[in-house]
Design an enzyme around this catalytic site. Structure first.
Site, PDB file in Angstrom:
ATOM      1  N   ARG A  17       0.815  -1.187   0.313  1.00 55.10           N
ATOM      2  CA  ARG A  17       0.123   0.040   0.023  1.00 55.10           C
ATOM      3  C   ARG A  17       1.055   1.191   0.108  1.00 55.10           C
ATOM      4  O   ARG A  17       1.093   1.841  -1.061  1.00 55.10           O
ATOM      5  CB  ARG A  17      -0.972  -0.144   1.063  1.00 55.10           C
ATOM      6  CG  ARG A  17      -2.002   0.984   1.052  1.00 55.10           C
ATOM      7  CD  ARG A  17      -1.576   2.319   1.680  1.00 55.10           C
ATOM      8  NE  ARG A  17      -1.233   2.447   2.901  1.00 55.10           N
ATOM      9  CZ  ARG A  17      -0.635   3.558   3.530  1.00 55.10           C
ATOM     10  NH1 ARG A  17      -0.378   4.536   2.895  1.00 55.10           N
ATOM     11  NH2 ARG A  17       0.052   3.461   4.625  1.00 55.10           N
ATOM     12  N   ASP A  18       1.317   1.611   1.021  1.00 51.48           N
ATOM     13  CA  ASP A  18       2.496   2.864   1.145  1.00 51.48           C
ATOM     14  C   ASP A  18       3.348   2.707   0.384  1.00 51.48           C
ATOM     15  O   ASP A  18       3.731   3.707  -0.224  1.00 51.48           O
ATOM     16  CB  ASP A  18       2.868   2.924   2.470  1.00 51.48           C
ATOM     17  CG  ASP A  18       3.192   4.522   3.097  1.00 51.48           C
ATOM     18  OD1 ASP A  18       3.608   4.869   2.137  1.00 51.48           O
ATOM     19  OD2 ASP A  18       2.967   4.589   4.149  1.00 51.48           O
ATOM     20  N   HIS A 212       5.352   4.533  12.745  1.00 55.61           N
ATOM     21  CA  HIS A 212       5.207   4.567  11.271  1.00 55.61           C
ATOM     22  C   HIS A 212       6.226   5.657  10.738  1.00 55.61           C
ATOM     23  O   HIS A 212       5.966   6.669  10.721  1.00 55.61           O
ATOM     24  CB  HIS A 212       3.709   4.694  10.865  1.00 55.61           C
ATOM     25  CG  HIS A 212       3.679   4.986   9.256  1.00 55.61           C
ATOM     26  ND1 HIS A 212       3.121   3.928   8.630  1.00 55.61           N
ATOM     27  CD2 HIS A 212       3.993   5.710   8.478  1.00 55.61           C
ATOM     28  CE1 HIS A 212       2.849   4.039   7.366  1.00 55.61           C
ATOM     29  NE2 HIS A 212       3.496   5.193   7.062  1.00 55.61           N
ATOM     30  N   HIS A 214       8.836   6.981   8.198  1.00 57.89           N
ATOM     31  CA  HIS A 214       9.520   7.371   6.746  1.00 57.89           C
ATOM     32  C   HIS A 214      10.915   7.491   6.953  1.00 57.89           C
ATOM     33  O   HIS A 214      11.363   8.185   8.165  1.00 57.89           O
ATOM     34  CB  HIS A 214       8.706   8.203   5.931  1.00 57.89           C
ATOM     35  CG  HIS A 214       7.430   7.638   5.437  1.00 57.89           C
ATOM     36  ND1 HIS A 214       6.991   7.299   4.253  1.00 57.89           N
ATOM     37  CD2 HIS A 214       6.366   7.809   5.975  1.00 57.89           C
ATOM     38  CE1 HIS A 214       6.013   6.864   4.125  1.00 57.89           C
ATOM     39  NE2 HIS A 214       5.460   7.014   5.235  1.00 57.89           N
ATOM     40  N   CYS A 245       4.137   9.457   0.134  1.00 63.09           N
ATOM     41  CA  CYS A 245       2.784   9.843   0.245  1.00 63.09           C
ATOM     42  C   CYS A 245       2.540  10.918  -1.073  1.00 63.09           C
ATOM     43  O   CYS A 245       3.531  11.678  -1.078  1.00 63.09           O
ATOM     44  CB  CYS A 245       2.484  10.477   1.539  1.00 63.09           C
ATOM     45  SG  CYS A 245       0.530  11.155   1.337  1.00 63.09           S
ATOM     46  N   ASN A 254       9.495   4.385   3.319  1.00 65.18           N
ATOM     47  CA  ASN A 254       9.012   3.761   4.717  1.00 65.18           C
ATOM     48  C   ASN A 254      10.583   3.237   4.887  1.00 65.18           C
ATOM     49  O   ASN A 254      11.119   2.703   4.191  1.00 65.18           O
ATOM     50  CB  ASN A 254       8.094   2.877   4.839  1.00 65.18           C
ATOM     51  CG  ASN A 254       6.697   3.514   4.368  1.00 65.18           C
ATOM     52  OD1 ASN A 254       6.251   3.511   3.444  1.00 65.18           O
ATOM     53  ND2 ASN A 254       5.903   3.564   5.725  1.00 65.18           N
TER      54      ASN A 254
HETATM   55  P1  HMG Z   1     -13.748  13.905  -1.968  1.00 67.28           P
HETATM   56  O1  HMG Z   1     -13.267  14.208  -3.617  1.00 67.28           O
HETATM   57  O2  HMG Z   1     -13.581  15.119  -1.006  1.00 67.28           O
HETATM   58  O3  HMG Z   1     -14.519  12.763  -1.940  1.00 67.28           O
HETATM   59  O4  HMG Z   1     -12.270  12.802  -1.515  1.00 67.28           O
HETATM   60  P2  HMG Z   1     -16.135  12.884  -2.408  1.00 67.28           P
HETATM   61  O5  HMG Z   1     -16.973  12.258  -1.389  1.00 67.28           O
HETATM   62  O6  HMG Z   1     -16.548  14.228  -2.540  1.00 67.28           O
HETATM   63  O7  HMG Z   1     -16.261  12.035  -3.610  1.00 67.28           O
HETATM   64  C1  HMG Z   1     -15.716  12.317  -4.864  1.00 67.28           C
HETATM   65  C2  HMG Z   1     -15.430  11.502  -5.851  1.00 67.28           C
HETATM   66  O8  HMG Z   1     -14.652  10.212  -5.206  1.00 67.28           O
HETATM   67  C3  HMG Z   1     -16.962  10.624  -5.842  1.00 67.28           C
HETATM   68  O9  HMG Z   1     -16.694   9.982  -7.564  1.00 67.28           O
HETATM   69  C4  HMG Z   1     -16.965   9.192  -5.111  1.00 67.28           C
HETATM   70  O10 HMG Z   1     -17.473   8.348  -5.668  1.00 67.28           O
HETATM   71  C5  HMG Z   1     -15.271   9.193  -5.073  1.00 67.28           C
HETATM   72  P3  HMG Z   1     -17.210  10.798  -8.822  1.00 67.28           P
HETATM   73  O11 HMG Z   1     -18.815  11.000  -8.380  1.00 67.28           O
HETATM   74  O12 HMG Z   1     -16.658  12.190  -8.775  1.00 67.28           O
HETATM   75  O13 HMG Z   1     -16.991   9.878  -9.781  1.00 67.28           O
HETATM   76  N1  HMG Z   1     -15.100   8.277  -3.756  1.00 67.28           N
HETATM   77  C6  HMG Z   1     -14.251   7.370  -3.607  1.00 67.28           C
HETATM   78  N2  HMG Z   1     -14.100   6.518  -4.749  1.00 67.28           N
HETATM   79  C7  HMG Z   1     -13.517   5.186  -4.373  1.00 67.28           C
HETATM   80  N3  HMG Z   1     -13.334   4.834  -2.819  1.00 67.28           N
HETATM   81  C8  HMG Z   1     -13.573   5.829  -2.086  1.00 67.28           C
HETATM   82  C9  HMG Z   1     -14.118   7.088  -2.463  1.00 67.28           C
HETATM   83  N4  HMG Z   1     -14.641   7.960  -1.585  1.00 67.28           N
HETATM   84  C10 HMG Z   1     -15.173   8.952  -2.479  1.00 67.28           C
HETATM   85  N5  HMG Z   1     -13.391   5.613  -0.809  1.00 67.28           N
HETATM   86  C11 HMG Z   1     -11.418  11.007  -0.289  1.00 67.28           C
HETATM   87  C12 HMG Z   1     -12.276  12.469  -0.532  1.00 67.28           C
HETATM   88  C13 HMG Z   1     -10.813  10.699   0.937  1.00 67.28           C
HETATM   89  C14 HMG Z   1     -12.141   9.847  -1.248  1.00 67.28           C
HETATM   90  C15 HMG Z   1     -10.173  11.310  -1.378  1.00 67.28           C
HETATM   91  O14 HMG Z   1      -9.413  12.439  -0.851  1.00 67.28           O
HETATM   92  C16 HMG Z   1      -9.023  10.289  -1.249  1.00 67.28           C
HETATM   93  O15 HMG Z   1      -9.370   9.411  -1.733  1.00 67.28           O
HETATM   94  N6  HMG Z   1      -7.947  10.577  -0.492  1.00 67.28           N
HETATM   95  C17 HMG Z   1      -6.909   9.541  -0.452  1.00 67.28           C
HETATM   96  C18 HMG Z   1      -5.602  10.247  -0.331  1.00 67.28           C
HETATM   97  C19 HMG Z   1      -4.733   8.943  -0.013  1.00 67.28           C
HETATM   98  O16 HMG Z   1      -4.890   7.787  -0.207  1.00 67.28           O
HETATM   99  N7  HMG Z   1      -3.435   9.319   0.533  1.00 67.28           N
HETATM  100  C20 HMG Z   1      -2.324   8.446   0.771  1.00 67.28           C
HETATM  101  C21 HMG Z   1      -2.722   7.470   1.817  1.00 67.28           C
HETATM  102  S1  HMG Z   1      -2.366   8.406   3.511  1.00 67.28           S
HETATM  103  C22 HMG Z   1      -0.577   8.087   3.901  1.00 67.28           C
HETATM  104  O17 HMG Z   1       0.135   7.669   3.033  1.00 67.28           O
HETATM  105  C23 HMG Z   1      -0.159   8.463   5.236  1.00 67.28           C
HETATM  106  C24 HMG Z   1       0.106   7.073   5.847  1.00 67.28           C
HETATM  107  O18 HMG Z   1       1.082   6.318   5.017  1.00 67.28           O
HETATM  108  C25 HMG Z   1       0.794   7.401   7.169  1.00 67.28           C
HETATM  109  C26 HMG Z   1       1.836   8.448   7.260  1.00 67.28           C
HETATM  110  O19 HMG Z   1       2.724   8.408   6.518  1.00 67.28           O
HETATM  111  O20 HMG Z   1       1.643   9.649   7.724  1.00 67.28           O
HETATM  112  C27 HMG Z   1      -1.201   6.432   6.005  1.00 67.28           C
HETATM  113 MG    MG Z   2       3.162   6.560   5.380  1.00 71.56          MG
END
Ligand code: HMG
Ligand code: MG
Length: 307
Positions: A17-18, A212, A214, A245, A254
């Site tokens: 994933r990450d 966690h 990096h 990210c 990581n």
């Molecule tokens: P949004 O645009 O505000 O969401 O995104 P929305 O509710 O307004 O929906 C917009 C569109 O997204 C719609 O589709 C929804 O159906 C779709 P459209 O009508 O435009 O075709 N949608 C989805 N599709 C699939 N799966 C879903 C989903 N939800 C809505 N679950 C949202 C808000 C949270 C969805 C968006 O910002 C997003 O997906 N962000 C993900 C960001 C991400 O994955 N970042 C990396 C992971 S975090 C990380 O790496 C940190 C970590 O490792 C820890 C660290 O290192 O600190 C964990």
């Molecule tokens: Mg991370």
């Protein structure tokens, strides 16, 4: 110093994933599935397999249903906790349908990072997680919670440990089994990690915390040792040091699982992982991704990446 009597460390492998979410070239689903299987064969028992997020936001995770379904139905992965990121109820439901065995919500200690990463404020994100916690409770599914930017934010700079403590406490009260504290951009050093852990452990038990880290500045292993000394017994890592990210520019991978396992084996805290097989998996995924850089332990054990 907080000491712990437990002589075992839980590792959460976040490579699939990450590790892969930030790769520019789309990695094929069969490669992702094989990566999960190889990691399990090396002895890893908790593998964050994919993320049920918007494919517009993170195109690399667009095949989450295919990857999770294949893993969940693989007999050799029956004993593995296959987990997935779920930012909202839609993600949770899709993850459940695909066979995820645990889910993770993800919040931030920094307001700007929250907006950039999940398009809402910290407060709004906690509200969006409520239905996920509720639905997970109904199904008996454990929820892990990440807090990003526990040391610093790529947009706001240093983050107050009290902000980390506050969001961690709220996630824990909502029902998170564990809070994974993310040094998202890998700028922490042991003294800062300890300072942050002091603030967080004033609010919730050390046994509920995971690290966690990096490894942007090569401090990942040192930070893990500092967190171990503090009493933490769960760490996230990614094979081959993959990761980053998309919403944290400059964040490197990581801390590498093989480096962490090398440390833990010698400390007698984790002897059940086949380090050679893990290093071979690291070298394998490095070849698949066209990378020449591998972690030190992989280089030492396989010669991969040496001239
Ligand atoms: P949004 O645009 O505000 O969401 O995104 P929305 O509710 O307004 O929906 C917009 C569109 O997204 C719609 O589709 C929804 O159906 C779709 P459209 O009508 O435009 O075709 N949608 C989805 N599709 C699939 N799966 C879903 C989903 N939800 C809505 N679950 C949202 C808000 C949270 C969805 C968006 O910002 C997003 O997906 N962000 C993900 C960001 C991400 O994955 N970042 C990396 C992971 S975090 C990380 O790496 C940190 C970590 O490792 C820890 C660290 O290192 O600190 C964990
Ligand atoms: Mg991370």
């Amino acid at each position: 110093m907080h000491s712990s009597n437990t002589d075992h460390v839980t590792l959460v492998e976040v490579g699939p994933r990450d590790g892969l979410q930030n790769e520019r070239e789309i990695v094929s689903s069969p490669v992702k599935i094989e990566l999960v299987k190889r990691l399990a064969a090396a002895g890893l028992r908790h593998i964050e397999t994919t993320a049920f997020v918007s494919p517009k936001w993170v195109p690399q995770m667009a095949d989450s249903t295919a990857v999770m379904s294949a893993c969940a139905s693989a007999p050799e992965l029956a004993a593995v906790t296959l987990s997935a990121l779920t930012p909202n109820l839609m993600g949770f439901e899709t993850a459940m349908a695909a066979g995820a065995r645990e889910v993770a919500v993800f919040a931030s200690a920094s307001e700007t990072f929250s907006r950039r990463n999940i398009n809402c404020s910290i407060e709004e994100s906690l509200g969006r997680f409520d239905p996920v916690f509720e639905a997970a409770k109904e199904r008996g599914v454990a929820v892990r919670a990440y807090v990003s930017c526990v040391i610093a934010c790529p947009y706001e700079g240093p983050v107050d440990p009290r902000a980390v403590a506050q969001v961690s406490r709220r996630l824990y009260q909502k029902g998170a089994r564990e809070i994974s504290l993310g040094d998202t951009i890998g700028v922490g050093i042991p003294a800062k990690v300890k300072h942050m852990l002091e603030a967080v452990s004033a609010e919730l038990p050390v046994s509920a915390l995971a690290g966690h880290f990096h490894d942007t500045y090569g401090m990942g292993i040192a930070n893990i040792q500092a967190a171990l000394d503090f009493g933490l017994r769960t760490f996230d890592s990614a094979v081959c040091g993959l990761g980053g990210c998309p919403y944290a520019a400059g964040a490197a991978g990581n801390v590498a699982t093989e480096d962490v396992v090398y440390l833990l084996q010698d400390l007698g805290l984790r002897r059940d992982i086949n380090l050679r097989s893990l290093a071979e998996t690291a070298a394998w995924i490095a070849r698949k991704l066209g990378r020449s850089e591998v972690a030190r332990v992989t280089k030492a054990l396989t010669g991969h990446g040496s001239d």
